[in-house]
Enzyme design. Structure first.
Site, short mmCIF file in Angstrom:
data_model
loop_
_atom_site.label_atom_id
_atom_site.label_comp_id
_atom_site.label_asym_id
_atom_site.label_seq_id
_atom_site.Cartn_x
_atom_site.Cartn_y
_atom_site.Cartn_z
N LYS A 207 27.17 49.53 -10.14
CA LYS A 207 27.83 50.25 -9.60
C LYS A 207 27.41 51.83 -9.16
O LYS A 207 27.74 51.98 -8.44
CB LYS A 207 29.15 50.24 -10.76
CG LYS A 207 30.59 51.29 -10.52
CD LYS A 207 30.55 50.62 -8.90
CE LYS A 207 31.54 51.68 -8.40
NZ LYS A 207 33.03 51.65 -8.12
N CYS A 263 36.02 58.27 -4.95
CA CYS A 263 34.30 57.37 -5.43
C CYS A 263 33.14 58.07 -5.64
O CYS A 263 32.30 58.88 -6.77
CB CYS A 263 34.52 55.81 -5.19
SG CYS A 263 35.60 54.89 -6.34
N ARG A 331 41.57 63.68 -2.80
CA ARG A 331 40.59 63.36 -2.93
C ARG A 331 39.70 64.06 -2.46
O ARG A 331 38.97 63.23 -2.05
CB ARG A 331 39.80 62.24 -4.26
CG ARG A 331 41.20 63.31 -5.51
CD ARG A 331 41.30 62.12 -6.32
NE ARG A 331 41.62 60.21 -6.01
CZ ARG A 331 41.78 59.23 -7.20
NH1 ARG A 331 41.24 59.61 -8.55
NH2 ARG A 331 42.18 58.24 -6.09
#
Ligand code: UDX
Length: 435
Positions: A207, A263, A331
């Site tokens: 990931k 992310c 964000r």
């Protein structure tokens, strides 16, 4: 299959709704009673195209439930997913795993029969081992396996990313758990989606490696864009030509104001810390973090320089504030740095974003939030295109010119054609396009 999904944030909600749509019975659990009440009233706390309809359909068909009470759902579940947040820990860049570990403790006390505990949250290598140890310690008799199953969902396209993924990664060496995971993803399996079964630590790292590699790609092309500006070249043509090489691939080669979102910034930082702690410094990832941070700040300088070096008393309109289109997520959005620096230099900032102005209100001050693009550019000295929402791609350019005080456009997403804009009488610059 019966699924319990702990955490109704972005990942939990999308995954829960999609698993229910696959035909499983899913209970989404959250400690936040307000959120659960809202969900039970059909209100979706995040902006994600298609999610409201998907939730409504599966609630109506009695496959999707929302509750604050984890007991029954976890007791009866074949698989319990941990989909809680892993924000950056204050001060040091490590991921904060306290929510993951709290969920593990809660699960340990409740599971009955063989249960697969799945970490969907993005967690550093070794977290699965710790989750397993916590469950084992809290409930020594529990019959369970801890599996890593990272998500690869893009905001704004999360449902199709879940239902038509490039691959599903399952990290475990427990055969029984693999069977449960294959059954959960059976509709994809039938579609011949590759299911990569690997060890848990490898899966956890996959990931981070995937997100970091994409961040590298973006940052690389952003630096090439700067070079293009200085040497009279065009980055879009460079991207297209290098992307046609199958070894490189054309995606994630759009130059822009730097990556943001929930992310990439957090995960690159956490991966960098993992590398450091494990004695394998990730110098490329470190450089990407530094270059991208600097880039976001540099974008305001680009605007200021274009306007002659002084923007005090000027009115600057921003179109788009979210870190990318089709989300209200602010964000680490480049707009935050751009607004702060323009205001510091004495400019007044007006802005319009189709979805994120409420969120933006929490992270930026003194911005005049407007009703639409033409309202934002009224009497503006410059227009900065920050996020490439579709509705900004075909503005009525005559109206734009007539509405602005001066026809200065800084297009940070390259959505207009340089020659055409100059022919129309705009002072126009973009990113990495000398022509
Ligand atoms: C990302 C990953 O794509 C997803 O797989 C992961 O699970 C979560 O993180 P997301 O953050 O939703 O998804 O958005 P993404 O579309 O990947 O864009 C991230 C940032 O990169 C945005 O700021 C976007 O504007 C920027 N970007 C993306 C570019 O600047 N250029 C590109 O070519 C692509």
């Amino acid at each position: 299959m019966r699924v319990a999904m702990i955490g109704t944030g972005y990942v939990g909600l999308v995954s829960g709704a999609c698993f229910a749509d696959f035909g499983h019975v899913v209970t989404c659990i959250d400690k936040d009673a307000g959120k659960i009440n809202a969900l039970n009233n059909g209100e979706i706390p995040i902006y994600e195209p298609g999610l409201q309809q998907l939730v409504a359909k599966n609630v109506a068909e009695e496959r999707l439930y929302f509750t604050t009470d984890a007991k029954d759902a976890i007791r009866t579940a074949d698989a319990v997913f941990i989909a809680v947040g892993t924000p950056t820990r204050r001060g040091d860049g490590h991921a904060d795993l306290s929510y993951v570990y709290a969920a593990a403790e809660e699960i340990a006390e409740l599971i009955e029969g063989f249960t697969v505990v799945v970490t969907k949250s993005t967690v550093p290598v070794g977290t699965g081992d710790e989750v397993e140890a916590i469950i084992r310690k809290t409930n020594p008799d529990a019959n369970f396996a801890v599996v890593s199953n990272p998500e690869f969902l893009r905001e704004g396209a999360a449902i199709s990313d879940f239902k038509r993924p490039d691959r599903v990664v399952v990290g475990t060496d427990n055969e029984e758990a693999v069977k449960v995971m294959r059954e959960l993803y059976r509709p994809l399996y039938l579609n011949e989606t590759p299911i990569v079964v690997t060890r848990r630590r490898t899966s956890e790292l996959i990931k981070y490696a995937a997100n970091a590699f994409l961040a590298v790609k973006i940052t690389f092309i952003n630096e090439i864009a700067d070079l293009c500006e200085n040497v009279g070249a065009n980055v879009q043509e460079v991207s297209r030509a290098i992307g046609l090489d199958n070894r490189i691939g054309g995606k994630f080669l759009h130059a822009g104001p730097g990556y943001g979102g929930s992310c990439f910034p957090k995960d690159t930082l956490a991966l960098s810390r993992t590398g450091h702690d494990a004695g394998a410094e990730l110098k490329i990832v470190n450089a990407v973090i530094e270059v991208n941070d600097a880039r976001k700040k540099k974008m305001a300088d680009k605007v200021i320089d274009f306007l002659g070096g002084d923007v005090s008393g000027k009115s600057i309109a921003l179109l788009g504030l979210a870190f990318k289109p089709n989300t209200d997520d602010m964000r680490d959005a480049p707009s935050i740095d751009i607004v702060a620096k323009l205001q510091e230099a004495g400019a007044t900032v007006r802005a319009f974003d189709p979805a994120s102005m409420k969120e933006a209100g929490h992270v930026m001050k003194d911005v005049v939030f407007c009703d639409g693009p033409y309202h934002a550019i009224e009497n503006a000295d410059a227009l900065v295109i920050v996020t490439e929402w579709d509705q900004f791609r075909a503005l009525d350019l005559d109206r734009v010119k007539a509405t602005m005080k001066s026809p200065n456009i800084i297009d940070l997403r390259n959505i207009y054609d340089t020659e055409d804009m100059r022919d129309r009488g705009f002072n126009y610059i973009s990113v990495g396009r000398a022509y």
